[in-house]
Design a protein around this motif. Structure first.
Motif, PDB file in Angstrom:
ATOM      1  N   MET A  68       0.835  -1.210   0.000  1.00  0.00           N
ATOM      2  CA  MET A  68       0.000   0.000   0.000  1.00  0.00           C
ATOM      3  C   MET A  68       0.866   1.255   0.000  1.00  0.00           C
ATOM      4  N   MET A  69       1.950   1.239   0.772  1.00  0.00           N
ATOM      5  CA  MET A  69       2.852   2.385   0.825  1.00  0.00           C
ATOM      6  C   MET A  69       3.489   2.611  -0.552  1.00  0.00           C
ATOM      7  N   LEU A  70       3.990   1.532  -1.154  1.00  0.00           N
ATOM      8  CA  LEU A  70       4.618   1.656  -2.470  1.00  0.00           C
ATOM      9  C   LEU A  70       3.611   2.079  -3.536  1.00  0.00           C
ATOM     10  N   SER A  71       2.387   1.593  -3.423  1.00  0.00           N
ATOM     11  CA  SER A  71       1.345   1.965  -4.383  1.00  0.00           C
ATOM     12  C   SER A  71       1.037   3.457  -4.285  1.00  0.00           C
ATOM     13  N   SER A  72       0.974   3.965  -3.070  1.00  0.00           N
ATOM     14  CA  SER A  72       0.749   5.404  -2.891  1.00  0.00           C
ATOM     15  C   SER A  72       1.903   6.209  -3.460  1.00  0.00           C
ATOM     16  N   MET A  73       3.099   5.728  -3.271  1.00  0.00           N
ATOM     17  CA  MET A  73       4.271   6.411  -3.827  1.00  0.00           C
ATOM     18  C   MET A  73       4.265   6.336  -5.349  1.00  0.00           C
ATOM     19  N   ARG A  74       3.864   5.190  -5.886  1.00  0.00           N
ATOM     20  CA  ARG A  74       3.846   5.004  -7.333  1.00  0.00           C
ATOM     21  C   ARG A  74       2.833   5.934  -7.992  1.00  0.00           C
ATOM     22  N   ASN A  75       1.734   6.191  -7.308  1.00  0.00           N
ATOM     23  CA  ASN A  75       0.701   7.066  -7.865  1.00  0.00           C
ATOM     24  C   ASN A  75       1.165   8.514  -8.001  1.00  0.00           C
ATOM     25  N   THR A  76       2.242   8.887  -7.346  1.00  0.00           N
ATOM     26  CA  THR A  76       2.755  10.253  -7.455  1.00  0.00           C
ATOM     27  C   THR A  76       3.674  10.428  -8.661  1.00  0.00           C
ATOM     28  N   ILE A  77       4.046   9.330  -9.301  1.00  0.00           N
ATOM     29  CA  ILE A  77       4.949   9.385 -10.452  1.00  0.00           C
ATOM     30  C   ILE A  77       4.147   9.658 -11.718  1.00  0.00           C
ATOM     31  N   GLN A  78       4.614  10.618 -12.505  1.00  0.00           N
ATOM     32  CA  GLN A  78       3.967  10.882 -13.784  1.00  0.00           C
ATOM     33  C   GLN A  78       4.642  10.039 -14.857  1.00  0.00           C
ATOM     34  N   HIS A  79       3.816   9.353 -15.646  1.00  0.00           N
ATOM     35  CA  HIS A  79       4.344   8.508 -16.711  1.00  0.00           C
ATOM     36  C   HIS A  79       4.218   9.221 -18.042  1.00  0.00           C
ATOM     37  N   THR A  80       5.240   9.071 -18.862  1.00  0.00           N
ATOM     38  CA  THR A  80       5.179   9.627 -20.214  1.00  0.00           C
ATOM     39  C   THR A  80       4.658   8.557 -21.151  1.00  0.00           C
ATOM     40  N   SER A  81       4.192   8.962 -22.287  1.00  0.00           N
ATOM     41  CA  SER A  81       3.668   8.007 -23.251  1.00  0.00           C
ATOM     42  C   SER A  81       4.650   7.808 -24.404  1.00  0.00           C
ATOM     43  N   LEU A  82       5.930   7.642 -24.087  1.00  0.00           N
ATOM     44  CA  LEU A  82       6.927   7.410 -25.129  1.00  0.00           C
ATOM     45  C   LEU A  82       6.704   6.075 -25.838  1.00  0.00           C
ATOM     46  N   ALA A  83       6.261   5.077 -25.094  1.00  0.00           N
ATOM     47  CA  ALA A  83       6.032   3.761 -25.690  1.00  0.00           C
ATOM     48  C   ALA A  83       4.696   3.704 -26.402  1.00  0.00           C
ATOM     49  N   GLY A  84       3.875   4.715 -26.246  1.00  0.00           N
ATOM     50  CA  GLY A  84       2.572   4.728 -26.897  1.00  0.00           C
ATOM     51  C   GLY A  84       1.492   4.222 -25.975  1.00  0.00           C
ATOM     52  N   GLU A  85       0.267   4.518 -26.317  1.00  0.00           N
ATOM     53  CA  GLU A  85      -0.870   4.108 -25.498  1.00  0.00           C
ATOM     54  C   GLU A  85      -1.188   2.627 -25.654  1.00  0.00           C
ATOM     55  N   ASN A  86      -0.676   1.984 -26.698  1.00  0.00           N
ATOM     56  CA  ASN A  86      -0.970   0.571 -26.929  1.00  0.00           C
ATOM     57  C   ASN A  86      -0.392  -0.320 -25.835  1.00  0.00           C
ATOM     58  N   ASN A  87       0.674   0.113 -25.197  1.00  0.00           N
ATOM     59  CA  ASN A  87       1.348  -0.699 -24.185  1.00  0.00           C
ATOM     60  C   ASN A  87       0.951  -0.313 -22.768  1.00  0.00           C
ATOM     61  N   GLU A  88      -0.083   0.491 -22.607  1.00  0.00           N
ATOM     62  CA  GLU A  88      -0.491   0.961 -21.285  1.00  0.00           C
ATOM     63  C   GLU A  88      -0.863  -0.196 -20.356  1.00  0.00           C
ATOM     64  N   TYR A  89      -1.657  -1.136 -20.849  1.00  0.00           N
ATOM     65  CA  TYR A  89      -2.077  -2.276 -20.042  1.00  0.00           C
ATOM     66  C   TYR A  89      -0.864  -3.119 -19.638  1.00  0.00           C
ATOM     67  N   ALA A  90       0.019  -3.392 -20.569  1.00  0.00           N
ATOM     68  CA  ALA A  90       1.209  -4.200 -20.288  1.00  0.00           C
ATOM     69  C   ALA A  90       2.111  -3.496 -19.278  1.00  0.00           C
ATOM     70  N   ARG A  91       2.248  -2.180 -19.418  1.00  0.00           N
ATOM     71  CA  ARG A  91       3.098  -1.436 -18.486  1.00  0.00           C
ATOM     72  C   ARG A  91       2.528  -1.488 -17.078  1.00  0.00           C
ATOM     73  N   LYS A  92       1.203  -1.338 -16.952  1.00  0.00           N
ATOM     74  CA  LYS A  92       0.580  -1.388 -15.627  1.00  0.00           C
ATOM     75  C   LYS A  92       0.731  -2.767 -15.007  1.00  0.00           C
ATOM     76  N   MET A  93       0.557  -3.805 -15.812  1.00  0.00           N
ATOM     77  CA  MET A  93       0.698  -5.161 -15.298  1.00  0.00           C
ATOM     78  C   MET A  93       2.143  -5.420 -14.856  1.00  0.00           C
ATOM     79  N   TYR A  94       3.099  -4.999 -15.668  1.00  0.00           N
ATOM     80  CA  TYR A  94       4.506  -5.161 -15.298  1.00  0.00           C
ATOM     81  C   TYR A  94       4.820  -4.374 -14.028  1.00  0.00           C
ATOM     82  N   ASP A  95       4.336  -3.133 -13.951  1.00  0.00           N
ATOM     83  CA  ASP A  95       4.578  -2.319 -12.758  1.00  0.00           C
ATOM     84  C   ASP A  95       3.999  -2.975 -11.508  1.00  0.00           C
ATOM     85  N   ASP A  96       2.781  -3.521 -11.613  1.00  0.00           N
ATOM     86  CA  ASP A  96       2.171  -4.203 -10.464  1.00  0.00           C
ATOM     87  C   ASP A  96       3.029  -5.367  -9.998  1.00  0.00           C
ATOM     88  N   MET A  97       3.484  -6.177 -10.943  1.00  0.00           N
ATOM     89  CA  MET A  97       4.316  -7.332 -10.580  1.00  0.00           C
ATOM     90  C   MET A  97       5.642  -6.877  -9.990  1.00  0.00           C
TER      91      MET A  97
END
Length: 189
Positions: free
Chosen positions: A130-159
């Motif tokens: 929960m602490m790390l999740s709150s910290m992660r929510n403060t990070i702004q992500h850029t869309s350099l990889a494109g919006e197509n990889n948004e789901y994959a990035r979130k899943m990887y970040d969660d893991m």
């Protein structure tokens, strides 16, 4: 050329049908073998539980099948069996719990090999997540990889954050699990 093509198609279609029938037959045989294996495992588990408890078991629940309190498909290692040495059976509290005294004025002893301590570690791990999740929510992500990889990035970040929380729980001495263990084991009355 047209006749050859038609007869060739017929032969190919017949061979294709025979191959499909053979594959279907093999698939059915494998399904029967698999279901027999599952039934045998359930019988063995039920017999083992009946012998252990001294009674008859009518069915087997998933909690009885799961090994080390993990679900099938868990990608994290968990905390059961993480501590196995003799020194872990009589460990001193660390972190927040280091200053805790029992009702007799002595420092409590923690059995890190117990299931209660493993559950305490799971709860600490959840708090760290929960602490790390709150910290992660403060990070702004850029869309350099494109919006197509948004789901994959979130899943990887969660893991990644799950594994990071597990490593932090095991290796840094927050002492939350020690405090929980002391409270639940009744050493602080």
């Amino acid at each position: 050329m047209g006749v050859k093509g038609i007869s060739g198609m017929a032969v190919t279609g017949t061979l294709g049908d025979a191959t499909a029938a053979r594959d279907s037959s093999n698939l059915q045989k494998e399904a029967v073998k698999f279901s027999e294996l599952v039934k045998e495992m359930q019988r063995n588990t039920a017999m083992g539980l009946a012998e252990k408890n001294g009674n008859t078991v009518s069915g087997v629940s998933s909690s009885q099948i799961a090994k080390n309190h993990r679900l099938n498909g868990d990608y994290t290692q968990g905390f059961y069996g993480a501590f196995t040495s003799e020194a872990d059976k009589k460990a001193a509290p660390k972190g927040l719990a280091a200053n805790v005294k029992g009702s007799n004025g002595k420092t409590p002893v923690i059995d890190k090999t117990s299931d209660l301590y493993a559950q305490s570690m799971e709860l600490e791990n959840y708090m760290v997540k929960m602490m790390l999740s709150s910290m992660r929510n403060t990070i702004q992500h850029t869309s350099l990889a494109g919006e197509n990889n948004e789901y994959a990035r979130k899943m990887y970040d969660d893991m990644m954050y799950d594994n990071m929380a597990e490593a932090m729980t095991k290796n840094s001495s927050f002492g939350i699990a020690d405090q929980i263990y002391i409270e639940l084991s009744g050493q602080r009355k």
